[in-house]
Enzyme design. Structure first.
Site, PDB file in Angstrom:
ATOM      1  N   HIS A   1       0.835  -1.209   0.000  1.00 52.75           N
ATOM      2  CA  HIS A   1       0.000   0.000   0.000  1.00 52.75           C
ATOM      3  C   HIS A   1       0.867   1.255   0.000  1.00 52.75           C
ATOM      4  CE1 HIS A   1      -3.874  -2.085   0.946  1.00 52.75           C
ATOM      5  NE2 HIS A   1      -3.044  -2.987   1.435  1.00 52.75           N
TER       6      HIS A   1
ATOM      7  N   ASP B   1       0.079   4.508   0.808  1.00 55.49           N
ATOM      8  CA  ASP B   1       0.014   5.384   1.986  1.00 55.49           C
ATOM      9  C   ASP B   1       0.703   4.754   3.201  1.00 55.49           C
ATOM     10  OD1 ASP B   1      -1.984   3.462   2.114  1.00 55.49           O
ATOM     11  OD2 ASP B   1      -3.603   4.857   2.608  1.00 55.49           O
TER      12      ASP B   1
ATOM     13  N   GLY C   1      -9.834  -2.277   3.162  1.00 58.24           N
ATOM     14  CA  GLY C   1     -10.552  -1.652   4.282  1.00 58.24           C
ATOM     15  C   GLY C   1     -10.985  -2.657   5.321  1.00 58.24           C
TER      16      GLY C   1
ATOM     17  N   HIS D   1      -8.821  -8.215  -0.801  1.00 62.53           N
ATOM     18  CA  HIS D   1      -8.438  -8.503   0.582  1.00 62.53           C
ATOM     19  C   HIS D   1      -9.538  -9.384   1.185  1.00 62.53           C
ATOM     20  CE1 HIS D   1      -5.733  -5.006   0.431  1.00 62.53           C
ATOM     21  NE2 HIS D   1      -5.237  -5.375   1.596  1.00 62.53           N
TER      22      HIS D   1
ATOM     23  N   GLU E   1      -8.529 -12.036   6.135  1.00 62.59           N
ATOM     24  CA  GLU E   1      -7.473 -11.463   6.977  1.00 62.59           C
ATOM     25  C   GLU E   1      -8.077 -11.273   8.370  1.00 62.59           C
ATOM     26  OE1 GLU E   1      -6.459  -7.440   5.973  1.00 62.59           O
ATOM     27  OE2 GLU E   1      -4.668  -7.410   7.219  1.00 62.59           O
TER      28      GLU E   1
ATOM     29  N   ASP F   1       2.819  -5.712   2.886  1.00 59.01           N
ATOM     30  CA  ASP F   1       1.579  -4.967   3.112  1.00 59.01           C
ATOM     31  C   ASP F   1       1.868  -3.458   3.192  1.00 59.01           C
ATOM     32  OD1 ASP F   1      -1.158  -4.980   3.270  1.00 59.01           O
ATOM     33  OD2 ASP F   1      -1.293  -5.633   5.345  1.00 59.01           O
TER      34      ASP F   1
HETATM   35 ZN   LIG Z   1      -3.279  -4.922   2.352  1.00 57.32          ZN
END
Ligand SMILES: [Zn+2]
Length: 332
Positions: free
Chosen positions: A14, A16, A167, A194, A197, A272
């Site tokens: 990711h 950010d 999210g 995703h 998880e 990640d």
């Molecule tokens: Zn992720």
């Protein structure tokens, strides 16, 4: 053999969550945000107080606040690709959620173009291939997520390679997003999701029902043999992020990576979020070597087996195959 010498493929990272601390600090100063370096680290990296994925997601608040202009999105993306190349990553798909960067008036297209520009700039300077994945967000309206799919289509193969759904999985089940993937499929946009998880096995089931060939995490599959068999028969790749899973408490105790790999499920190794998780891909590989029975050859195999699942075209796949095979042969 050294991990940093191995050519690596990164498929789950990711933007950010991987904004480097020095750049973030520089921008805080520019924006008049009074924060010490120590406080910045506390804001952007997990510590002992991380109890869940929802806690983990709080670490994205500051980087998102800082990443609200075209110039910054370009700079952040450029720096990530340059850093990855230095770690001997030969191919990377970096993902971001365009909807999270519109607070200061940037439109979707500009956000996506800025990120592509940063990636292209890096690719001119360093040796790396890859592309951008646009994240649809759980909790965002269908209307907003549909717009992301349209933007993905507009920039497909012009920097963008596919979409993702990200999210808070425990709050927003995957099955609620079926329409989005029907639409993405109708436009021939590759996707990953995703799932499994922080959520339930049902989330993996739904992602498979949508026809996904890649799942972000998917570790909950370790609890259910039927799902494992489905992952194998559908030929689905899991994008595994060990450190992140421990931090979000998605995993307690032994990580299921080894079990899933030994079962024959295809695995890609990822971090990640380099900054949030305070890790990089080489350290992640070292950790797996130290904490599991998997060896150097297994990690190389994971990379080889990831190639068919990347979202880039045949030529890039061939190129990666050659790089990895040449490397393997040079080590014999
Ligand atoms: Zn992720």
């Amino acid at each position: 053999m050294k991990i940093d010498e191995m050519p690596k493929i990164v498929l789950h990272l990711h933007l950010d969550g991987s904004l480097d601390l020095d750049t973030a600090f520089k921008w805080c100063m520019e924006d008049g945000i009074k924060i010490s370096k120590k406080e910045l680290i506390r804001e952007m990296q997990v510590n002992g107080e991380c109890h869940s994925l929802n806690d983990y997601l709080k670490k994205f608040i500051l980087p998102c606040k800082l990443l609200q202009t075209s110039e910054r999105l370009t700079e952040a993306t450029y720096k990530i690709f340059v850093k990855l190349a230095k770690l001997n990553v030969v191919y990377a798909e970096v993902r971001f959620a365009p909807n999270k960067h519109l607070e200061k008036g940037m439109d979707l297209e500009s956000a996506v173009e800025s990120v592509i520009l940063g990636m292209n700039r890096a690719m001119k300077e360093v040796s790396i291939d890859g592309g951008i994945i646009l994240c649809l967000m759980r909790g965002d309206s269908n209307e907003d997520n549909l717009k992301i799919i349209d933007v993905a289509k507009k920039y497909l193969e012009k920097g963008v390679l596919g979409i993702d759904l990200a999210g808070a999985e425990a709050l927003f089940p995957t099955e609620d997003y079926a329409d989005l993937f029907v639409y993405a499929k109708s436009l021939n946009i590759p996707f990953t999701i995703h799932a499994g998880e922080a959520g339930k096995i049902n989330d993996i089931d739904s992602a498979l029902n949508f026809g996904t060939k890649r799942i972000g995490h998917g570790i909950k599959s370790a609890e259910d043999e039927l799902i494992q068999n489905r992952l194998i028969s559908n030929n689905v790749l899991l994008e595994i992020c060990v450190t992140s899973n421990y931090q979000t408490k998605a995993v307690n105790g032994i990580h299921p990576l080894e079990k899933l790999y030994n079962k024959g499920i295809k695995i890609s190794i990822n971090t990640d979020n380099d900054t949030v998780s305070n890790i990089n891909i080489n350290k992640e590989y070292e950790k797996i070597l130290n904490e599991t029975k998997l060896g150097y050859d297994d990690l190389l195999k994971c990379n080889m087996e990831s190639i068919p699942f990347i979202f880039a075209n045949k030529d890039i796949k061939k190129k990666l195959q050659k790089i990895l095979l040449d490397f393997k042969n040079s080590k014999k």
